[in-house]
Design a protein around this motif. Sequence first.
Motif, PDB file in Angstrom:
ATOM      1  N   TRP A  54      -5.100   9.947 -14.631  1.00  0.00           N
ATOM      2  CA  TRP A  54      -6.459  10.227 -14.179  1.00  0.00           C
ATOM      3  C   TRP A  54      -6.449  11.397 -13.191  1.00  0.00           C
ATOM      4  O   TRP A  54      -7.266  12.313 -13.267  1.00  0.00           O
ATOM      5  CB  TRP A  54      -7.062   8.980 -13.531  1.00  0.00           C
ATOM      6  N   GLU A  72      -6.558  -7.352 -15.166  1.00  0.00           N
ATOM      7  CA  GLU A  72      -7.019  -8.486 -14.367  1.00  0.00           C
ATOM      8  C   GLU A  72      -7.052  -9.749 -15.231  1.00  0.00           C
ATOM      9  O   GLU A  72      -6.584 -10.809 -14.829  1.00  0.00           O
ATOM     10  CB  GLU A  72      -8.431  -8.162 -13.873  1.00  0.00           C
ATOM     11  N   HIS A 101      -9.895  -2.211  -4.838  1.00  0.00           N
ATOM     12  CA  HIS A 101      -8.768  -2.399  -5.752  1.00  0.00           C
ATOM     13  C   HIS A 101      -8.220  -3.811  -5.507  1.00  0.00           C
ATOM     14  O   HIS A 101      -7.538  -4.047  -4.530  1.00  0.00           O
ATOM     15  CB  HIS A 101      -7.699  -1.331  -5.496  1.00  0.00           C
ATOM     16  N   MET A 102      -8.549  -4.714  -6.405  1.00  0.00           N
ATOM     17  CA  MET A 102      -8.362  -6.145  -6.121  1.00  0.00           C
ATOM     18  C   MET A 102      -7.078  -6.747  -6.704  1.00  0.00           C
ATOM     19  O   MET A 102      -6.745  -7.889  -6.403  1.00  0.00           O
ATOM     20  CB  MET A 102      -9.552  -6.941  -6.670  1.00  0.00           C
ATOM     21  N   GLY A 104      -3.795  -6.137  -6.450  1.00  0.00           N
ATOM     22  CA  GLY A 104      -2.667  -6.398  -5.555  1.00  0.00           C
ATOM     23  C   GLY A 104      -2.860  -7.721  -4.828  1.00  0.00           C
ATOM     24  O   GLY A 104      -1.961  -8.560  -4.785  1.00  0.00           O
ATOM     25  N   LEU A 143      -3.074 -11.444   5.824  1.00  0.00           N
ATOM     26  CA  LEU A 143      -2.502 -10.515   4.843  1.00  0.00           C
ATOM     27  C   LEU A 143      -3.602  -9.564   4.386  1.00  0.00           C
ATOM     28  O   LEU A 143      -4.721  -9.999   4.083  1.00  0.00           O
ATOM     29  CB  LEU A 143      -1.935 -11.280   3.641  1.00  0.00           C
ATOM     30  N   PRO A 150      -7.614   5.868   3.427  1.00  0.00           N
ATOM     31  CA  PRO A 150      -8.637   5.573   4.447  1.00  0.00           C
ATOM     32  C   PRO A 150      -8.733   4.074   4.744  1.00  0.00           C
ATOM     33  O   PRO A 150      -8.965   3.681   5.895  1.00  0.00           O
ATOM     34  CB  PRO A 150      -9.936   6.090   3.817  1.00  0.00           C
TER      35      PRO A 150
HETATM   36  C1  B12 Z   1      -7.140   0.125 -11.663  1.00  0.00           C
HETATM   37  C2  B12 Z   1      -7.559   1.198 -10.664  1.00  0.00           C
HETATM   38  C3  B12 Z   1      -8.905   1.218 -10.292  1.00  0.00           C
HETATM   39  C4  B12 Z   1      -9.916   0.174 -10.751  1.00  0.00           C
HETATM   40  C5  B12 Z   1      -9.741  -1.089  -9.865  1.00  0.00           C
HETATM   41  C6  B12 Z   1     -10.070  -2.371 -10.634  1.00  0.00           C
HETATM   42  C7  B12 Z   1      -9.695  -3.628  -9.827  1.00  0.00           C
HETATM   43  N1  B12 Z   1     -10.403  -4.698 -10.121  1.00  0.00           N
HETATM   44  O1  B12 Z   1      -8.832  -3.661  -8.980  1.00  0.00           O
HETATM   45  C8  B12 Z   1     -11.264   0.928 -10.509  1.00  0.00           C
HETATM   46  C9  B12 Z   1     -11.673   1.643 -11.781  1.00  0.00           C
HETATM   47  C10 B12 Z   1     -12.425   0.061 -10.039  1.00  0.00           C
HETATM   48  C11 B12 Z   1     -10.848   1.988  -9.497  1.00  0.00           C
HETATM   49  C12 B12 Z   1     -11.766   2.656  -8.711  1.00  0.00           C
HETATM   50  C13 B12 Z   1     -11.435   3.707  -7.871  1.00  0.00           C
HETATM   51  N2  B12 Z   1     -10.220   4.270  -7.709  1.00  0.00           N
HETATM   52 CO1  B12 Z   1      -8.609   3.513  -8.459  1.00  0.00          CO
HETATM   53  N3  B12 Z   1      -7.028   3.099  -9.297  1.00  0.00           N
HETATM   54  C14 B12 Z   1      -6.621   2.152 -10.130  1.00  0.00           C
HETATM   55  C15 B12 Z   1      -5.128   2.309 -10.508  1.00  0.00           C
HETATM   56  C16 B12 Z   1      -5.031   2.974 -11.880  1.00  0.00           C
HETATM   57  C17 B12 Z   1      -4.322   1.027 -10.529  1.00  0.00           C
HETATM   58  C18 B12 Z   1      -4.442   0.192  -9.279  1.00  0.00           C
HETATM   59  C19 B12 Z   1      -3.868  -1.166  -9.512  1.00  0.00           C
HETATM   60  O2  B12 Z   1      -4.595  -2.117  -9.750  1.00  0.00           O
HETATM   61  N4  B12 Z   1      -2.522  -1.261  -9.507  1.00  0.00           N
HETATM   62  C20 B12 Z   1      -1.820  -2.515  -9.721  1.00  0.00           C
HETATM   63  C21 B12 Z   1      -1.745  -3.277  -8.398  1.00  0.00           C
HETATM   64  C22 B12 Z   1      -1.167  -4.663  -8.647  1.00  0.00           C
HETATM   65  O3  B12 Z   1      -0.868  -2.549  -7.548  1.00  0.00           O
HETATM   66  P1  B12 Z   1      -0.962  -2.597  -5.959  1.00  0.00           P
HETATM   67  O4  B12 Z   1      -2.330  -2.892  -5.496  1.00  0.00           O
HETATM   68  O5  B12 Z   1      -0.250  -1.421  -5.408  1.00  0.00           O
HETATM   69  O6  B12 Z   1      -0.132  -3.920  -5.616  1.00  0.00           O
HETATM   70  C23 B12 Z   1       1.275  -3.973  -5.644  1.00  0.00           C
HETATM   71  C24 B12 Z   1       1.951  -3.678  -4.298  1.00  0.00           C
HETATM   72  O7  B12 Z   1       1.350  -2.610  -3.619  1.00  0.00           O
HETATM   73  C25 B12 Z   1       1.939  -4.985  -3.582  1.00  0.00           C
HETATM   74  N5  B12 Z   1       0.798  -5.309  -2.707  1.00  0.00           N
HETATM   75  C26 B12 Z   1      -0.498  -5.015  -2.845  1.00  0.00           C
HETATM   76  N6  B12 Z   1      -1.225  -5.536  -1.870  1.00  0.00           N
HETATM   77  C27 B12 Z   1      -0.392  -6.195  -1.061  1.00  0.00           C
HETATM   78  C28 B12 Z   1      -0.611  -6.909   0.118  1.00  0.00           C
HETATM   79  C29 B12 Z   1       0.460  -7.504   0.772  1.00  0.00           C
HETATM   80  C30 B12 Z   1       0.197  -8.275   2.020  1.00  0.00           C
HETATM   81  C31 B12 Z   1       1.784  -7.353   0.257  1.00  0.00           C
HETATM   82  C32 B12 Z   1       2.919  -7.956   0.967  1.00  0.00           C
HETATM   83  C33 B12 Z   1       2.016  -6.635  -0.932  1.00  0.00           C
HETATM   84  C34 B12 Z   1       0.928  -6.061  -1.577  1.00  0.00           C
HETATM   85  O8  B12 Z   1       1.971  -5.961  -4.620  1.00  0.00           O
HETATM   86  C35 B12 Z   1       1.624  -5.406  -5.891  1.00  0.00           C
HETATM   87  C36 B12 Z   1       2.813  -5.462  -6.827  1.00  0.00           C
HETATM   88  O9  B12 Z   1       3.390  -6.699  -6.897  1.00  0.00           O
HETATM   89  C37 B12 Z   1      -4.611   3.218  -9.333  1.00  0.00           C
HETATM   90  C38 B12 Z   1      -3.379   4.053  -9.665  1.00  0.00           C
HETATM   91  C39 B12 Z   1      -2.181   3.692  -8.761  1.00  0.00           C
HETATM   92  N7  B12 Z   1      -1.227   4.584  -8.742  1.00  0.00           N
HETATM   93  O10 B12 Z   1      -2.122   2.695  -8.120  1.00  0.00           O
HETATM   94  C40 B12 Z   1      -5.873   4.016  -8.989  1.00  0.00           C
HETATM   95  C41 B12 Z   1      -6.107   4.571  -7.554  1.00  0.00           C
HETATM   96  C42 B12 Z   1      -5.654   3.540  -6.542  1.00  0.00           C
HETATM   97  N8  B12 Z   1      -7.541   4.760  -7.487  1.00  0.00           N
HETATM   98  C43 B12 Z   1      -7.859   5.809  -6.828  1.00  0.00           C
HETATM   99  C44 B12 Z   1      -9.200   6.233  -6.597  1.00  0.00           C
HETATM  100  C45 B12 Z   1      -9.363   7.558  -5.887  1.00  0.00           C
HETATM  101  C46 B12 Z   1     -10.301   5.439  -7.009  1.00  0.00           C
HETATM  102  C47 B12 Z   1     -11.796   5.772  -6.829  1.00  0.00           C
HETATM  103  C48 B12 Z   1     -12.190   6.416  -5.503  1.00  0.00           C
HETATM  104  C49 B12 Z   1     -12.247   6.618  -8.009  1.00  0.00           C
HETATM  105  C50 B12 Z   1     -13.658   7.147  -7.946  1.00  0.00           C
HETATM  106  N9  B12 Z   1     -13.734   8.457  -7.848  1.00  0.00           N
HETATM  107  O11 B12 Z   1     -14.598   6.399  -7.973  1.00  0.00           O
HETATM  108  C51 B12 Z   1     -12.449   4.379  -7.010  1.00  0.00           C
HETATM  109  C52 B12 Z   1     -12.562   3.712  -5.636  1.00  0.00           C
HETATM  110  C53 B12 Z   1     -13.078   2.316  -5.653  1.00  0.00           C
HETATM  111  C54 B12 Z   1     -12.970   1.731  -4.272  1.00  0.00           C
HETATM  112  N10 B12 Z   1     -13.870   2.060  -3.351  1.00  0.00           N
HETATM  113  O12 B12 Z   1     -12.041   1.024  -4.003  1.00  0.00           O
HETATM  114  C55 B12 Z   1      -6.648   6.556  -6.312  1.00  0.00           C
HETATM  115  C56 B12 Z   1      -6.426   6.368  -4.796  1.00  0.00           C
HETATM  116  C57 B12 Z   1      -6.009   7.638  -4.093  1.00  0.00           C
HETATM  117  C58 B12 Z   1      -5.655   7.359  -2.647  1.00  0.00           C
HETATM  118  N11 B12 Z   1      -4.394   7.122  -2.395  1.00  0.00           N
HETATM  119  O13 B12 Z   1      -6.482   7.330  -1.782  1.00  0.00           O
HETATM  120  C59 B12 Z   1      -5.494   6.010  -7.246  1.00  0.00           C
HETATM  121  C60 B12 Z   1      -4.101   5.994  -6.594  1.00  0.00           C
HETATM  122  C61 B12 Z   1      -5.502   6.878  -8.513  1.00  0.00           C
HETATM  123  C62 B12 Z   1      -4.950   8.283  -8.257  1.00  0.00           C
HETATM  124  N12 B12 Z   1      -3.715   8.531  -8.643  1.00  0.00           N
HETATM  125  O14 B12 Z   1      -5.604   9.127  -7.736  1.00  0.00           O
HETATM  126  N13 B12 Z   1      -9.535   2.191  -9.499  1.00  0.00           N
END
Ligand code: B12
Length: 212
Positions: A54, A72, A101-102, A104, A143, A150
């Motif tokens: 993306w 999800e 982003h729900m 995680g 947690l 941000p």
């Molecule tokens: C799916 C996704 C979405 C979905 C979310 C759906 C949902 N129900 O969650 C939708 C389409 C809604 C979305 C929207 C947006 N997104 Co988005 N999205 C993603 C994507 C592709 C995957 C995220 C994800 O779910 N990953 C899987 C989860 C499981 O991973 P995780 O949260 O990191 O969790 C792991 C660990 O971090 C850890 N963990 C997580 N939380 C915690 C907490 C604790 C306590 C512990 C110990 C561990 C832990 O455990 C997990 C693994 O076991 C990412 C890409 C990426 N590289 O991550 C972009 C990304 C996060 N999104 C991004 C952006 C910019 C947006 C939008 C602003 C886009 C827009 N212009 O509208 C909006 C913002 C919405 C908002 N205000 O939050 C950017 C963020 C950039 C930044 N760093 O600031 C990313 C990185 C994409 C990119 N490469 O640019 N998004």
Amino acid sequence: MEYRAMIAPLKNALLATDRDQARALAAAAVDAAGAETAVESVIVPALEQIGQGWQSGEVSLSQVYMSGRICEELINDLFVVEQPPVRTHPHMAIAVLEDFHMLGKRLVLSSLKARGYTLLDYGHAEAQELVNLVEKDGIEILLISVLMLPSALKVQEVARMLEQRGLHPKIIVGGAPFRLDTGLVREVGAHGTADQASGAAEVIAGLMREGP
Ligand code: B12
């Protein structure tokens, strides 16, 4: 197929909104590696690659959105928590701070429940709202999951507001910003983090050993 080789086919199935194929691949990964490893080593990397696509303009936001929705559903189906032994531990809660982003949070919650922890799920919360909830519920370990920088920086605001109210819960943070910048955890006033959801239990155990 070796489970790590399923990342690319899963990514393609998600981009094509092919639920059946995505489900079949996820199920095969679970058979090969167990639910937790399948999620962390196949589903999360596939989503990360979609996020990179993306960013580089090859993938549309609607594809990112649908991929997130499908994952999800898959994660909800994969994590069927059986009855683990109940643990005694400090009062805990989890929230997604500011962003939406729900997934995680969902994984951390499932992983902890599967290990016998009980915690409140605040869903999505703004900083002020989160502080109010922590005070109301007497939370001792908080947690917080975020995916955007941000939102990660808002943890500092939460820590400061808690301090002002004389509340001192241990804060465990997680999500991409904390994986990318290891110094950020202390910078925002948190007490621990883990790169993977499955690491949360160990961090909690460490904080419990340290005491208040
Ligand atoms: C799916 C996704 C979405 C979905 C979310 C759906 C949902 N129900 O969650 C939708 C389409 C809604 C979305 C929207 C947006 N997104 Co988005 N999205 C993603 C994507 C592709 C995957 C995220 C994800 O779910 N990953 C899987 C989860 C499981 O991973 P995780 O949260 O990191 O969790 C792991 C660990 O971090 C850890 N963990 C997580 N939380 C915690 C907490 C604790 C306590 C512990 C110990 C561990 C832990 O455990 C997990 C693994 O076991 C990412 C890409 C990426 N590289 O991550 C972009 C990304 C996060 N999104 C991004 C952006 C910019 C947006 C939008 C602003 C886009 C827009 N212009 O509208 C909006 C913002 C919405 C908002 N205000 O939050 C950017 C963020 C950039 C930044 N760093 O600031 C990313 C990185 C994409 C990119 N490469 O640019 N998004």
